[in-house]
Motif scaffolding. Structure first.
Motif, mmCIF file in Angstrom:
data_model
loop_
_atom_site.group_PDB
_atom_site.id
_atom_site.type_symbol
_atom_site.label_atom_id
_atom_site.label_comp_id
_atom_site.label_asym_id
_atom_site.label_seq_id
_atom_site.Cartn_x
_atom_site.Cartn_y
_atom_site.Cartn_z
ATOM 1 N N ALA A 90 0.081 7.566 -0.682
ATOM 2 C CA ALA A 90 0.917 7.390 -1.875
ATOM 3 C C ALA A 90 0.548 8.469 -2.884
ATOM 4 N N GLU A 91 1.452 8.730 -3.821
ATOM 5 C CA GLU A 91 1.198 9.736 -4.851
ATOM 6 C C GLU A 91 0.413 9.183 -6.035
ATOM 7 N N ASP A 97 3.090 0.539 -6.253
ATOM 8 C CA ASP A 97 3.784 -0.598 -6.872
ATOM 9 C C ASP A 97 5.294 -0.530 -6.636
ATOM 10 N N ARG A 98 5.859 0.661 -6.775
ATOM 11 C CA ARG A 98 7.306 0.851 -6.590
ATOM 12 C C ARG A 98 7.703 0.594 -5.126
ATOM 13 N N TYR A 129 -9.510 3.057 -4.712
ATOM 14 C CA TYR A 129 -8.653 2.802 -3.547
ATOM 15 C C TYR A 129 -7.684 1.693 -3.917
ATOM 16 N N TYR A 130 -6.382 1.985 -3.805
ATOM 17 C CA TYR A 130 -5.336 1.052 -4.222
ATOM 18 C C TYR A 130 -4.266 1.046 -3.139
ATOM 19 N N PHE A 144 0.127 1.401 2.653
ATOM 20 C CA PHE A 144 0.560 2.469 1.752
ATOM 21 C C PHE A 144 -0.537 2.560 0.710
ATOM 22 N N VAL A 145 -1.200 3.721 0.624
ATOM 23 C CA VAL A 145 -2.472 3.792 -0.097
ATOM 24 C C VAL A 145 -2.613 5.029 -0.981
ATOM 25 N N LEU A 146 -3.271 4.813 -2.096
ATOM 26 C CA LEU A 146 -3.760 5.892 -2.948
ATOM 27 C C LEU A 146 -5.277 5.873 -2.818
ATOM 28 N N ASN A 147 -5.844 6.997 -2.395
ATOM 29 C CA ASN A 147 -7.296 7.099 -2.265
ATOM 30 C C ASN A 147 -7.742 8.402 -2.909
#
Length: 160
Positions: A90-91, A97-98, A129-130, A144-147
């Motif tokens: 994810a960006e 969330d979107r 990490y989200y 789907f991850v932001l790291n």
């Protein structure tokens, strides 16, 4: 000149019913920036080919109908030859969330996905990490991850 050596070229995901799974994968891959390159469905076989054209390298994910004689075997997470889960970058936290609100919530209402975890912090994996975790119609797990730690680790590897 960038090197594509070792990067993912293509991935084929076998599904029980390609037409049913297309209703799940189409909005997911569309959101992730893939374009539908080809598809066909008939009584015995179906597939969709999704491509990213923006990275100057072949990058394709296909969903393909499993052989009818094997489709009753189903997915067994953790078994040899089956993926445990696939994670897409994810960006931002807002992007996670979107994706959850615009893609996963409607798909779950339609019975096409199970959301295991809505967007949440996962400090057990790394600081910052989200992610959201979800299953396709056959039970294949995705994330789907932001790291942000990848950037920190990359910078630490560079010479001063």
């Amino acid at each position: 000149m960038s090197s594509h050596r070792g990067l993912l070229h293509h991935l084929i995901i076998r599904v029980t019913d390609a037409r049913r799974s297309a209703a799940f994968y189409s909005p997911v891959f569309g959101y992730l920036g893939y374009e539908l390159a080809d598809s066909a469905f008939d009584d015995d076989y179906g597939y969709q080919d999704w491509k990213r054209w923006d990275h100057d390298t072949p990058h394709e994910i296909s969903i393909c109908q499993a052989e009818r004689s094997l489709s009753d075997k189903g997915h067994f997470r953790g078994a040899v030859g089956h993926h445990d889960h696939l994670a897409f970058c994810a960006e931002s936290r807002e992007d996670v969330d979107r994706f959850y609100a615009e893609i996963l919530v409607p798909l779950e209402r339609e019975g096409l996905t199970t959301v295991e975890d809505p967007p949440c912090d996962c400090p057990e994996y790394a600081e910052g990490y989200y992610a959201t975790f979800f299953l396709d119609p056959d039970g294949l797990k995705y994330e789907f991850v932001l790291n942000p730690n990848h950037i920190k680790k990359r910078r630490a590897r560079l010479p001063s």
